[in-house]
Enzyme design. Structure first.
Site, PDB file in Angstrom:
ATOM      1  N   LYS A   1      -9.716 -30.027 -11.990  1.00  0.00           N
ATOM      2  CA  LYS A   1     -10.633 -31.155 -12.236  1.00  0.00           C
ATOM      3  C   LYS A   1     -11.975 -30.677 -12.742  1.00  0.00           C
ATOM      4  CE  LYS A   1      -7.394 -32.786  -9.698  1.00  0.00           C
ATOM      5  NZ  LYS A   1      -6.665 -33.964  -9.384  1.00  0.00           N
TER       6      LYS A   1
ATOM      7  N   ASP B   1      -9.187 -27.421   1.604  1.00  0.00           N
ATOM      8  CA  ASP B   1      -8.666 -27.653   0.264  1.00  0.00           C
ATOM      9  C   ASP B   1      -9.842 -28.171  -0.570  1.00  0.00           C
ATOM     10  OD1 ASP B   1      -7.338 -28.246  -2.032  1.00  0.00           O
ATOM     11  OD2 ASP B   1      -5.994 -29.749  -1.168  1.00  0.00           O
TER      12      ASP B   1
ATOM     13  N   TRP C   1      -3.862 -36.408   0.414  1.00  0.00           N
ATOM     14  CA  TRP C   1      -3.115 -36.231  -0.845  1.00  0.00           C
ATOM     15  C   TRP C   1      -1.631 -36.081  -0.495  1.00  0.00           C
ATOM     16  CZ3 TRP C   1      -2.008 -30.913  -3.149  1.00  0.00           C
ATOM     17  CH2 TRP C   1      -1.447 -31.032  -4.417  1.00  0.00           C
TER      18      TRP C   1
HETATM   19  N1  PGU Z   1      -5.628 -30.861  -3.493  1.00  0.00           N
HETATM   20  C1  PGU Z   1      -6.024 -32.121  -3.644  1.00  0.00           C
HETATM   21  C2  PGU Z   1      -6.775 -32.779  -2.549  1.00  0.00           C
HETATM   22  C3  PGU Z   1      -5.724 -32.814  -4.830  1.00  0.00           C
HETATM   23  O1  PGU Z   1      -6.126 -34.071  -4.970  1.00  0.00           O
HETATM   24  C4  PGU Z   1      -4.998 -32.167  -5.850  1.00  0.00           C
HETATM   25  C5  PGU Z   1      -4.627 -32.870  -7.120  1.00  0.00           C
HETATM   26  C6  PGU Z   1      -4.633 -30.833  -5.631  1.00  0.00           C
HETATM   27  C7  PGU Z   1      -4.964 -30.204  -4.439  1.00  0.00           C
HETATM   28  C8  PGU Z   1      -3.860 -30.027  -6.612  1.00  0.00           C
HETATM   29  O2  PGU Z   1      -4.337 -29.923  -7.839  1.00  0.00           O
HETATM   30  P1  PGU Z   1      -3.904 -28.750  -8.803  1.00  0.00           P
HETATM   31  O3  PGU Z   1      -3.634 -29.399 -10.095  1.00  0.00           O
HETATM   32  O4  PGU Z   1      -2.699 -28.094  -8.232  1.00  0.00           O
HETATM   33  O5  PGU Z   1      -5.071 -27.837  -8.811  1.00  0.00           O
HETATM   34  N2  PGU Z   1      -4.375 -34.232  -7.023  1.00  0.00           N
HETATM   35  C9  PGU Z   1      -4.395 -35.111  -8.177  1.00  0.00           C
HETATM   36  C10 PGU Z   1      -3.545 -34.632  -9.345  1.00  0.00           C
HETATM   37  C11 PGU Z   1      -2.119 -35.020  -9.421  1.00  0.00           C
HETATM   38  C12 PGU Z   1      -1.281 -34.373  -8.346  1.00  0.00           C
HETATM   39  O6  PGU Z   1      -0.898 -35.092  -7.430  1.00  0.00           O
HETATM   40  O7  PGU Z   1      -1.035 -33.161  -8.421  1.00  0.00           O
HETATM   41  C13 PGU Z   1      -4.152 -36.535  -7.718  1.00  0.00           C
HETATM   42  O8  PGU Z   1      -4.052 -37.417  -8.566  1.00  0.00           O
HETATM   43  O9  PGU Z   1      -4.135 -36.767  -6.499  1.00  0.00           O
END
Ligand code: PGU
Length: 429
Positions: free
Chosen positions: A276, A240, A159
């Site tokens: 999510k 994570d 990510w």
């Molecule tokens: N860790 C991972 C692996 C993730 O994919 C995401 C969110 C988070 C943590 C953080 O999510 P929180 O909303 O802070 O609980 N990834 C999504 C959402 C958009 C973003 O980049 O924040 C994504 O589309 O990859």
């Protein structure tokens, strides 16, 4: 600023030069005059571009946010019911610095297991965090504060925000191999080599389940080998867990990797997010936990995490935490939640099948098996940045340039259009 105020600033107040017209004004603005616009975020920037596109055909498979089969955001029924129960009954006082005790208790049961001995022995230091991002950042700051010369090993790819988080916490980053572009699966042998070759006692960031962006997770057997090697090397695993429930449809099964590490006697760190799996994206509800040697150490660690939080945001927001604790603390609402998580995961699996079938029916010369092999919210399609640019420019399809498709944004209504566009941009490759 009110219109009148702006007018005065432009015209100047009697006796003072107008803003922008004198050297005094220039020097006032000069300390940030050189600031350039920041680079667009590779994920959230995609949503901005999508919103700005007037085309009625546009499709957003960029951000990892669940949509129903009409492409609309979803508020889970268990969340609506929890809100009905909360409404008008509680005050809006500050939470403690570490957040809601009830929400933390429920979160720990979810990650460590209902009957976890570590919970009973009060060995886990945990605080409510600003969703998964906030939990990772608190941990990174804690790591920097108490082991300032340490580094973090991050999988390639990961990510994108992981890199920003540890960069801003001033923790140097190393990478480890994870994904094989040829097989579009796990590069287990290289991953194990990198784990073995890292200096003893290294920090590793692991995705607990539904790896983002690849949708590729180690098998249970592979997790056992990873855990064993971590023991040998005395590495510290930081999990994570942003997608608990989205990999298999069952949050309990999706905690398997963590449970294996716990069985093997590791001390771990864990970031949990309800963005999510409860659809609480904007409520910023999450939890950071660190398994300690004993209760005394856990008390000390928690107090230090609170001290890191205090000057940043003082204490976390109350509403999302109440929703989480109301749902998880009530057997009836919790079972409704489990059903709803499963149905979100199932809709995504259905769309994986549909996208692959559509591409195969179009006679694509490429293999799309990985669409259905990968799990969780994302399909790491293997498309190049140039192919993604064509999807956006010619078909109004918005996704991250690394070729990641958020399957949560694919619907019965747009899957044919999406498949056709993907076929158009990939058929000659
Ligand atoms: N860790 C991972 C692996 C993730 O994919 C995401 C969110 C988070 C943590 C953080 O999510 P929180 O909303 O802070 O609980 N990834 C999504 C959402 C958009 C973003 O980049 O924040 C994504 O589309 O990859």
């Amino acid at each position: 600023m009110a219109a009148i105020g702006r007018g005065i600033l432009r015209r100047g107040i009697v006796g003072l030069p107008a803003v922008g017209s004198g050297s005094a004004a220039r020097s006032m603005a000069s300390w940030f005059g050189h600031v350039e616009p920041a680079a667009k975020d590779p994920i959230l920037g995609v949503t901005e571009a999508f919103l700005a596109d007037p085309s009625p055909e546009k499709v957003n498979v960029g951000v990892g946010a669940y949509r129903d089969d009409n492409g609309k955001p979803v508020v889970l029924e268990c969340v609506r019911e929890a809100e009905r129960r909360i409404a008008g009954r509680l005050n809006m006082e500050y939470l403690p610095m570490g957040g809601s005790i009830k929400m933390i208790e429920e979160s720990l049961k979810l990650a460590y297991g209902d009957d976890s001995e570590f919970i009973k022995d009060k060995r886990i230091a945990a605080v409510q965090a600003l969703s998964g991002t906030g939990a990772c950042r608190l941990f990174a700051d804690f790591q920097k504060r108490f082991l300032p010369d340490s580094q973090i090993y991050i999988p390639i790819p990961t990510w994108s925000n992981h890199h920003n988080i540890w960069r801003d916490a001033n923790v140097p980053q190393r990478t480890f191999r994870y994904y094989h572009p040829d097989t579009k699966g796990l590069d287990f042998a290289s991953m194990m080599d990198d784990i073995k070759n890292a200096p003893n006692g290294s920090f590793f960031l692991l995705h607990a389940c539904a790896h983002n962006p690849t949708g590729v997770d180690p098998s249970e057997e592979q997790w056992r080998e990873i855990s064993y090697q971590f023991k040998v090397k005395k590495h510290f695993p930081f999990f994570d867990m942003a997608y608990q429930g989205f990999a298999s449809g069952d949050p309990e099964k999706d905690a398997k990797a963590i449970r294996i590490f716990l069985e093997d006697g590791h001390q771990i760190g864990c970031a949990q997010s309800y963005a999510k799996n409860m659809g609480l994206y904007g409520q910023r509800a999450g939890c950071l936990s660190i398994l300690c040697e004993d209760e005394l150490q856990a008390v000390a660690v928690k107090s230090q995490l609170q001290q890191i939080a205090r000057p940043m945001y003082s204490n976390p927001p109350v509403h999302g935490a109440l929703v989480v604790s109301t749902i998880l603390g009530d057997p009836e609402l919790k079972s409704l939640w489990l059903k709803e998580v499963k149905s979100m995961a199932d809709r995504i699996i259905g769309m994986r099948n549909a996208l692959r079938e559509n591409l195969e029916k179009l006679g694509s010369p490429l293999s799309w098996e990985h669409i259905t092999n990968q799990i969780g919210m994302f399909c790491y399609s293997g498309m190049t940045p140039e192919q993604v640019d064509r999807l956006t420019n010619e078909f109004h399809i918005y996704m991250t340039r690394n070729g990641r498709i958020s399957m949560a944004g694919v619907t019965t209504g747009n899957v044919g259009y999406l498949a056709n566009a993907i076929h158009e941009v990939t058929k000659s490759s």
